[in-house]
Motif scaffolding. Structure first.
Motif, PDB file in Angstrom:
ATOM      1  N   VAL A 141      -0.449  19.479   8.772  1.00 19.41           N
ATOM      2  CA  VAL A 141       0.857  20.128   8.954  1.00 19.41           C
ATOM      3  C   VAL A 141       1.201  20.302  10.431  1.00 19.41           C
ATOM      4  O   VAL A 141       2.364  20.479  10.781  1.00 19.41           O
ATOM      5  CB  VAL A 141       0.944  21.491   8.214  1.00 19.41           C
ATOM      6  N   ASN A 146       5.632  22.137   8.072  1.00 19.66           N
ATOM      7  CA  ASN A 146       5.552  22.550   6.663  1.00 19.66           C
ATOM      8  C   ASN A 146       6.348  23.825   6.462  1.00 19.66           C
ATOM      9  O   ASN A 146       6.012  24.856   7.057  1.00 19.66           O
ATOM     10  CB  ASN A 146       4.090  22.778   6.257  1.00 19.66           C
ATOM     11  N   GLN A 149       5.209  27.881   6.658  1.00 18.63           N
ATOM     12  CA  GLN A 149       3.962  28.034   7.429  1.00 18.63           C
ATOM     13  C   GLN A 149       4.205  27.972   8.941  1.00 18.63           C
ATOM     14  O   GLN A 149       3.403  27.378   9.674  1.00 18.63           O
ATOM     15  CB  GLN A 149       2.956  26.940   7.039  1.00 18.63           C
ATOM     16  N   VAL A 153       1.389  26.422  11.232  1.00 20.25           N
ATOM     17  CA  VAL A 153       1.679  25.120  11.849  1.00 20.25           C
ATOM     18  C   VAL A 153       1.658  25.247  13.377  1.00 20.25           C
ATOM     19  O   VAL A 153       1.088  24.391  14.076  1.00 20.25           O
ATOM     20  CB  VAL A 153       3.042  24.576  11.356  1.00 20.25           C
TER      21      VAL A 153
END
Ligand code: NAP
Length: 244
Positions: A141, A146, A149, A153
C-alpha cells in the motif's frame, strides 16, 4: 563466515516470527522483540528447540526510551547487532476525513519513528564492523495507496524513503538497507477482514492466493545474506503480483 546476530522487531508472531525462524535456520543468533513477553518467550524457546540461539527482549516501538533500553539489553546478551529487521507494525484504520490525530500519531510512532530510532541503535556497531543489513518491512500500500489507511500508508511510504536515504548514507560502510513490501499476508493483522474484502482482494492477486509469513521471511533472509551484498536501497515486492 562469522555468526551473525539479528534483531527482529515484532518477532513474536506473524511475519516477524517467520523472519526470526528463517534467520535462525540460516545460522544467525536472533533477538526477537515485541510487547507481549509471554508470546515472545514461546517463540524464542521454539527457536531454541531447533538448536539455534534466541533471546526475547521486551520493546515498545512507540517509545524511544523503550527501544534504546531493548537494544542495550540485546547488546549485553549478544554483543553487536549485524542484521536489523524493522518489522513491528500496527494499523488504526479509518477514512482520512474522520481520522483521529491519536490514530495518526500511534501508527506513525510505531511503524516509522520506531524503525528510525531502532536503526540509530545499530548503525554505530555496523559502521565499526564495516558490515550490516537493515531490512524494513513496508507494504504494497506504500506504493499503491489504500483508502482508509492514510496513517498506515504514510508510515509505510515513509519507511521506503528512510530505506533509500539510509542506503545512500551507509553504503560506503558496507551497510545495505533495503525494504520488503508484502502484499496480503495471512496473519493476525489481516485475520479480522471480512470474507467479502478478502474475496475482492483475491481477485486482484494474479498468483491467486494470499501470501504466507514464510513468503516474506524468504525475502528477508535473502536480503540479510552475504549473497545480497550488492543490493541496497531496493524495495522488494512480495505480493503475488497484486502491484507491479
Ligand atoms: P501481526 O501479526 O499483527 O504482528 C505484529 C507484530 O508486531 C507482533 O509481534 C506485535 O507484538 C508487534 N508489535 C506491534 N506493535 C508493537 C509495538 N508498539 N512495539 C513492539 N512490537 C509491536 O502483523 P504481521 O501481519 O505479522 O505484520 C508484520 C509487519 O508486516 C507489519 O509491519 C505490517 O505492517 C507488515 N505488513 C503486513 C501485511 C499483511 O498482510 N499481514 C502486509 C504488508 C505489510 P506485540 O503485540 O506483542 O507487541
Amino acid at each position: 563466515m562469522p555468526t551473525r546476530t539479528a534483531f527482529v522487531t515484532g518477532g513474536s508472531r506473524g511475519i516477524g516470527r517467520a523472519c526470526a525462524i528463517a534467520l535462525a535456520q540460516a545460522g544467525a543468533r536472533v533477538a526477537i522483540a515485541a510487547r507481549d513477553l509471554t508470546r515472545l518467550e514461546e517463540t524464542a524457546s521454539e527457536i531454541r528447540s531447533t538448536g539455534a540461539e534466541a533471546f526475547a527482549v521486551p520493546i515498545d516501538m512507540s517509545s524511544a526510551e523503550s527501544i534504546k533500553q531493548a537494544f542495550a539489553t540485546a547488546a549485553e546478551e549478544f554483543g553487536r547487532i549485524d542484521i536489523l529487521v524493522n518489522n513491528a507494525g500496527i494499523t488504526r484504520d479509518g477514512l482520512a476525513l474522520r481520522m483521529k490525530k491519536d490514530d495518526w500519531d500511534a501508527v506513525i510512532a510505531t511503524n516509522l519513528t520506531g524503525a528510525f530510532i531502532a536503526a540509530q541503535q545499530v548503525l554505530h556497531g555496523m559502521m565499526r564492523e564495516r558490515w550490516g543489513r537493515i531490512i524494513n518491512v513496508s507494504s504494497v500500500v506504500a506504493e499503491a495507496g489504500n483508502p482508509g489507511q492514510a496513517n498506515y500508508v504514510a508510515s509505510k511510504a515513509g519507511l521506503i524513503g528512510l530505506t533509500k536515504t539510509l542506503a545512500q548514507e551507509m553504503a560506503s560502510r558496507n551497510i545495505t538497507v533495503n525494504a520488503v513490501a508484502p502484499g496480503f499476508i495471512e496473519t493476525d493483522m489481516t485475520a479480522s477482514l471480512s470474507a467479502e474484502t478478502k474475496d475482492n482482494m483475491l481477485n486482484h492477486i494474479p498468483l491467486r492466493r494470499f501470501g504466507k509469513s514464510e513468503d516474506i521471511a524468504a525475502a528477508v533472509r535473502f536480503l540479510a545474506s552475504e549473497e545480497a551484498g550488492y543490493i541496497t536501497g531496493h524495495v522488494l515486492d512480495v505480493n503475488g503480483g497484486m502491484y507491479m
